[in-house]
Every structure is written in C-alpha cells, then in structure tokens.
Design a protein around this motif. Structure first.
Motif, mmCIF file in Angstrom:
data_model
loop_
_atom_site.group_PDB
_atom_site.id
_atom_site.type_symbol
_atom_site.label_atom_id
_atom_site.label_comp_id
_atom_site.label_asym_id
_atom_site.label_seq_id
_atom_site.Cartn_x
_atom_site.Cartn_y
_atom_site.Cartn_z
ATOM 1 N N ALA A 307 -42.735 -102.692 7.858
ATOM 2 C CA ALA A 307 -43.596 -102.797 8.930
ATOM 3 C C ALA A 307 -45.767 -102.439 8.243
ATOM 4 C CB ALA A 307 -43.936 -101.493 9.889
ATOM 5 N N PRO A 308 -46.531 -102.668 9.209
ATOM 6 C CA PRO A 308 -45.613 -104.457 9.885
ATOM 7 C C PRO A 308 -45.809 -105.701 9.289
ATOM 8 C CG PRO A 308 -48.462 -103.997 9.921
ATOM 9 C CD PRO A 308 -48.305 -103.210 9.306
ATOM 10 N N LEU A 309 -44.581 -106.589 9.827
ATOM 11 C CA LEU A 309 -43.964 -107.255 9.750
ATOM 12 C C LEU A 309 -45.115 -108.400 8.815
ATOM 13 C CD1 LEU A 309 -40.601 -107.358 11.380
ATOM 14 C CD2 LEU A 309 -41.344 -106.531 9.017
ATOM 15 N N TYR A 310 -46.365 -108.671 9.802
ATOM 16 C CA TYR A 310 -46.734 -109.951 8.794
ATOM 17 C C TYR A 310 -47.959 -109.788 7.924
ATOM 18 C CZ TYR A 310 -49.526 -107.070 12.498
ATOM 19 O OH TYR A 310 -50.454 -106.243 13.615
ATOM 20 N N ALA A 311 -47.734 -107.862 7.418
ATOM 21 C CA ALA A 311 -48.588 -107.545 6.441
ATOM 22 C C ALA A 311 -48.423 -107.736 4.680
ATOM 23 C CB ALA A 311 -48.519 -105.701 6.245
ATOM 24 N N PRO A 312 -49.077 -108.466 4.266
ATOM 25 C CA PRO A 312 -48.532 -108.818 2.992
ATOM 26 C C PRO A 312 -48.339 -107.777 2.129
ATOM 27 C CG PRO A 312 -50.560 -109.727 3.448
ATOM 28 C CD PRO A 312 -50.174 -108.318 4.408
ATOM 29 N N LEU A 313 -47.179 -108.304 1.359
ATOM 30 C CA LEU A 313 -47.078 -106.731 0.373
ATOM 31 C C LEU A 313 -47.579 -106.209 -0.155
ATOM 32 C CD1 LEU A 313 -43.545 -108.295 -1.515
ATOM 33 C CD2 LEU A 313 -43.685 -107.293 -0.311
ATOM 34 N N PHE A 314 -48.809 -106.599 -1.099
ATOM 35 C CA PHE A 314 -49.643 -105.988 -1.572
ATOM 36 C C PHE A 314 -50.550 -105.486 -0.499
ATOM 37 C CE2 PHE A 314 -49.157 -109.359 -4.765
ATOM 38 C CZ PHE A 314 -49.295 -108.594 -5.864
ATOM 39 N N ASP A 315 -50.775 -105.279 0.672
ATOM 40 C CA ASP A 315 -52.037 -104.850 1.862
ATOM 41 C C ASP A 315 -50.545 -103.708 1.798
ATOM 42 O OD1 ASP A 315 -53.436 -106.509 1.531
ATOM 43 O OD2 ASP A 315 -52.813 -106.790 3.886
ATOM 44 N N LEU A 316 -49.727 -103.160 1.794
ATOM 45 C CA LEU A 316 -48.770 -102.087 2.006
ATOM 46 C C LEU A 316 -48.240 -100.818 1.050
ATOM 47 C CD1 LEU A 316 -45.680 -104.186 4.011
ATOM 48 C CD2 LEU A 316 -46.985 -102.797 5.245
ATOM 49 N N ALA A 317 -48.628 -101.860 -0.259
ATOM 50 C CA ALA A 317 -48.922 -101.095 -1.457
ATOM 51 C C ALA A 317 -49.919 -100.081 -1.230
ATOM 52 C CB ALA A 317 -48.331 -101.763 -2.504
ATOM 53 N N ALA A 318 -51.370 -101.085 -1.267
ATOM 54 C CA ALA A 318 -51.975 -99.661 -1.183
ATOM 55 C C ALA A 318 -51.765 -98.940 -0.068
ATOM 56 C CB ALA A 318 -53.183 -100.775 -0.746
ATOM 57 N N LYS A 319 -50.985 -99.643 0.929
ATOM 58 C CA LYS A 319 -51.433 -98.168 2.175
ATOM 59 C C LYS A 319 -50.631 -97.341 2.134
ATOM 60 C CE LYS A 319 -49.147 -99.430 6.646
ATOM 61 N NZ LYS A 319 -48.510 -99.353 6.649
ATOM 62 N N GLU A 320 -49.318 -97.331 1.513
ATOM 63 C CA GLU A 320 -47.934 -96.570 1.340
ATOM 64 C C GLU A 320 -48.062 -95.383 0.762
ATOM 65 O OE1 GLU A 320 -45.257 -96.203 3.589
ATOM 66 O OE2 GLU A 320 -45.628 -97.739 4.690
ATOM 67 N N GLU A 321 -47.818 -94.462 0.673
ATOM 68 C CA GLU A 321 -47.178 -93.270 -0.717
ATOM 69 C C GLU A 321 -45.619 -94.029 -0.706
ATOM 70 O OE1 GLU A 321 -49.275 -91.610 -2.877
ATOM 71 O OE2 GLU A 321 -50.697 -93.238 -1.939
ATOM 72 N N PRO A 322 -44.767 -93.641 -2.134
ATOM 73 C CA PRO A 322 -43.536 -93.991 -2.259
ATOM 74 C C PRO A 322 -43.054 -92.931 -1.541
ATOM 75 C CG PRO A 322 -44.512 -93.556 -4.184
ATOM 76 C CD PRO A 322 -45.986 -93.201 -3.402
ATOM 77 N N LYS A 323 -41.685 -92.636 -0.903
ATOM 78 C CA LYS A 323 -40.767 -91.483 -0.154
ATOM 79 C C LYS A 323 -39.654 -91.986 -1.527
ATOM 80 C CE LYS A 323 -42.970 -92.519 4.141
ATOM 81 N NZ LYS A 323 -42.415 -92.848 5.469
ATOM 82 N N GLU A 324 -39.801 -90.390 -1.652
ATOM 83 C CA GLU A 324 -38.216 -90.129 -2.219
ATOM 84 C C GLU A 324 -37.091 -90.771 -1.164
ATOM 85 O OE1 GLU A 324 -36.996 -89.296 -5.258
ATOM 86 O OE2 GLU A 324 -39.345 -89.064 -6.051
#
Ligand code: SF4
Ligand code: SF4
Length: 372
Positions: A307-324
């Motif tokens: 989420a948000p579903l319309y966000a490109p994968l690369f934008d999500l990757a830039a904002k997300e910290e990975p979760k265990e």
C-alpha cells in the motif's frame, strides 16, 4: 455396476439436475488435472474423487476476520460451478454463510463433525490475537475455535489472503494472524487471493481427495500448480511495453491505455499466480487485461507492504523498512529488503529488464514441499 460407480453416477446425476452436463463436468476435471500438472487421463481420477467425497470427506468451513468475499467468490462462480461441486458433491457440514441451521443446531453439527474426525478444515479470514473479543464465532473466541476444530482435521486449507497471511486485517490493530501461525502441527495449504479464484480451491481439494496428500507447494505454502510456477509479469500481455520503457501514466490518454502499468502501481513483477493464464469468472477477464494494475493480492506482502496500491514498487521500496515475518516459515522477510539499497544506488535504469532482481528480492515463488 458396483456401488462405487453408483456413487459417481449419482453425483454426476445431481450435477446434471443443476444444469451441469456430464460432459462439462468431466471436461472440467480433465482441465483441472492438466492445470495441476497431471496427465489429462487423471481427469477421471479427479471425477471419481469428487464422487467419493460425498461419502468420505466432510468439510468444516470457518469464517473469521474477513469480509466474506471469499465465500462470495466461490458461490458466484460459473459452470461447472465449484459451488455445485463443493456444496452438492462434498459434504459441507458447517459454513455460516450458506447453512440454514443456526444457534445450538449449528453448534451440534460442528461438534459432531469434529468428534467424528478426518474432515477437511477450510478457514476464511484472519485470526485476531490482540483481544479475543475482536472475533467471536458460535460464542467462542475465533482463535480458540480454530485450535479446537483443527485438532481432528485431516488437513487445513487457508482460503483468501487474510487467512493465508493476515491480509488486510493485519494492517489494523487486532493482532491478526494467519492460520499457519496458529496451527503448526498439521499440514496447512494456503489458497490466497483477495478473494481467491474458485478453481484454485476446487483443483486443490480434488488433488487432495484423489491422492490423499497435499499437492506440491511453493515457499509460501501455495499449490505450485496455481502460484509459484507462474509469475504475473513474465507472461503479461503488456510486457513488451515494459521492455520498451513505455508506461501508462494517465488512464484518460487513449494512446497509452494498453501500456505497462508498472508506474501506476502494478505488483506483477513480484506476484506469483496463474491469473493471466486462466482468467477469472470462467475465463472472462483478469485485472491487468481489464486495465487495473495487479495489486499482488496473493502475496504475503499484501496489503500492508503493497500500500498504497497505486504506488510503484520502487517508491514503496524507498519508503519501507523490511519487516521480519513472524510466520511458521521462520525467518522469511517481508517487504522489499534490498530494494531500498537498489533504489538508493540509482537503479531506475534497471526498471526495464531488472524485474528478475525484484522477483528474487521478494523471496517467493517456486518451492518444494510435499507436506506443507
Ligand atoms: S509491470 Fe505489470 S502491467 Fe507491466 S508488464 Fe509487468 S505485469 Fe504487466
Ligand atoms: S492479477 Fe494480481 S491482483 Fe488480480 S487477482 Fe491476480 S494476483 Fe490478485
């Protein structure tokens, strides 16, 4: 004609009475066999298993923290309707959406079936754990009911992404967990999707009933035949636009309406399901062909990490910290670990042609297990 054949004939007769011809039913079984990676001739084995199921395998279908969309998806499916197969040919003992009984009557049926044992337990919806009051079914906290019902089950099938991985409820405050986080002492088959596609469930059940074993699963406990073997992007009708770097940015622009949907949020490169090979609603259409980006609804990352579903994968990757992940598969990381680094290193150029890296980083796809 022996009794066994009589049962098969009777089951087929019941389908014919509902307008599903014998030929259509056997054709469906043959097609299901092929999808499952079996030889065409196994179609009759599946048909016999479906008939045998009348006598052998009761099903208990529990509904927890979800929207009932998965039940609706199953019930609104077309000919030969999985609804006919599941409701007429398999002994569906308990399903609060479709059963007539309520109150003590339905609890009695449930208790009796649990006592008899050797049933298939299908679970729809996630399991809230933060507070038992978040979901109470038949007067019992849902987690308690799931544990009690799973005890004598031959196998457990988690249908829909809420049940398989936590899904949308996992993004909320209820401590929503997947079935395999709660049930760890028996095989759990995940049939994710928001909702799931009916033939995924019917094919899996027919396989189980035919061979009395869990079909080969991918790393996310999904039947390989429908999920891990198929990457949405690899066979997408828009992939040539992806490769040319032509991306739809405005749905109102007729000149680009068929272009790749990556930049408007398509999660196809990291999503594994057969949606673009075997379309929904009896082959009518599927998301990308209808102009919608794939939301990755069958993935463990859905919904929170996509989420948000319309966000490109690369934008999500830039904002997300990975979760265990906290799941029983132990240690698999959710999110896009590694992608942030890639984006930081200016990997926009790798967007075209670099999707294999995305797939690898999503840590999903082909798996191995026979027994879950
Ligand atoms: S990113 Fe999505 S729309 Fe574009 S080619 Fe891949 S799967 Fe198709
Ligand atoms: S195309 Fe994507 S979003 Fe649509 S049903 Fe398939 S996996 Fe889910």
């Amino acid at each position: 004609m022996n009794n066994y054949t009589d049962e098969k004939e009777l089951s087929i007769l019941k389908l014919e009475m509902r307008g599903v011809s014998r030929r259509t039913f056997l054709k469906f079984c043959a097609a299901t066999a092929v999808l499952l990676g079996l030889e065409n001739s196994y179609g009759s084995v599946l048909a016999e298993a479906a008939a045998e199921a009348v006598k052998k395998k009761p099903i208990i279908w529990l509904q927890g923290q979800g929207c009932t969309g998965c039940s609706c998806s199953l019930l609104s499916s077309l000919n030969p309707g999985p609804a006919e197969i599941l409701l007429d040919m398999v002994s569906m003992r308990f399903n609060t959406t479709v059963m007539n009984a309520a109150g003590y009557l339905s609890v009695d049926v449930l208790d009796k079936t649990v006592k008899e044992g050797n049933y298939l337990l299908v679970i729809e919806g996630s399991i809230p754990t933060a507070d038992p009051r978040y979901c109470v079914v038949e007067g019992m906290p849902f987690e308690e009911l799931v544990v009690k019902t799973a005890k004598n089950a031959a196998a457990v099938v988690a249908v829909g992404t809420c049940s398989a991985y936590g899904g949308i409820p996992k993004a909320g405050i209820t401590g929503a967990k997947s079935v395999s986080e709660i049930i760890t002492d028996k095989p759990v088959i995940n049939i994710p999707g928001c909702p799931f596609k009916p033939d995924w469930l019917v094919g899996t059940l027919l396989y189980y009933l035919s061979f009395n074993e869990v079909p080969p699963l991918d790393n996310d406990k999904r039947p390989l035949a429908y999920f891990g073997n198929h990457n949405i992007h690899d066979t997408c009708p828009r992939v040539s636009y992806f490769e040319k770097g032509q991306f739809l940015m405005d749905w109102n622009d007729p000149a680009t309406v068929n272009w790749c949907l990556f930049k408007v949020g398509c999660k196809g490169p990291v999503t594994f399901s057969d949606c673009n090979r075997n379309w929904w609603n009896d082959g009518v259409n599927y998301c990308i062909r209808a102009g919608s980006p794939c939301a990755g609804c069958v993935q463990p990352q859905f919904y929170e990490n996509f989420a948000p579903l319309y966000a490109p994968l690369f934008d999500l990757a830039a904002k997300e910290e990975p979760k265990e992940a906290t799941g029983s598969d132990g240690g698999r990381k959710e999110g896009f670990d590694g992608l942030s680094v890639a984006v930081g290193a200016g990997m926009t150029a790798a967007l075209v042609g670099g999707y294999k890296a995305l797939q690898a980083l999503s840590k999903t796809g082909k798996g191995e297990t026979k027994d879950g």
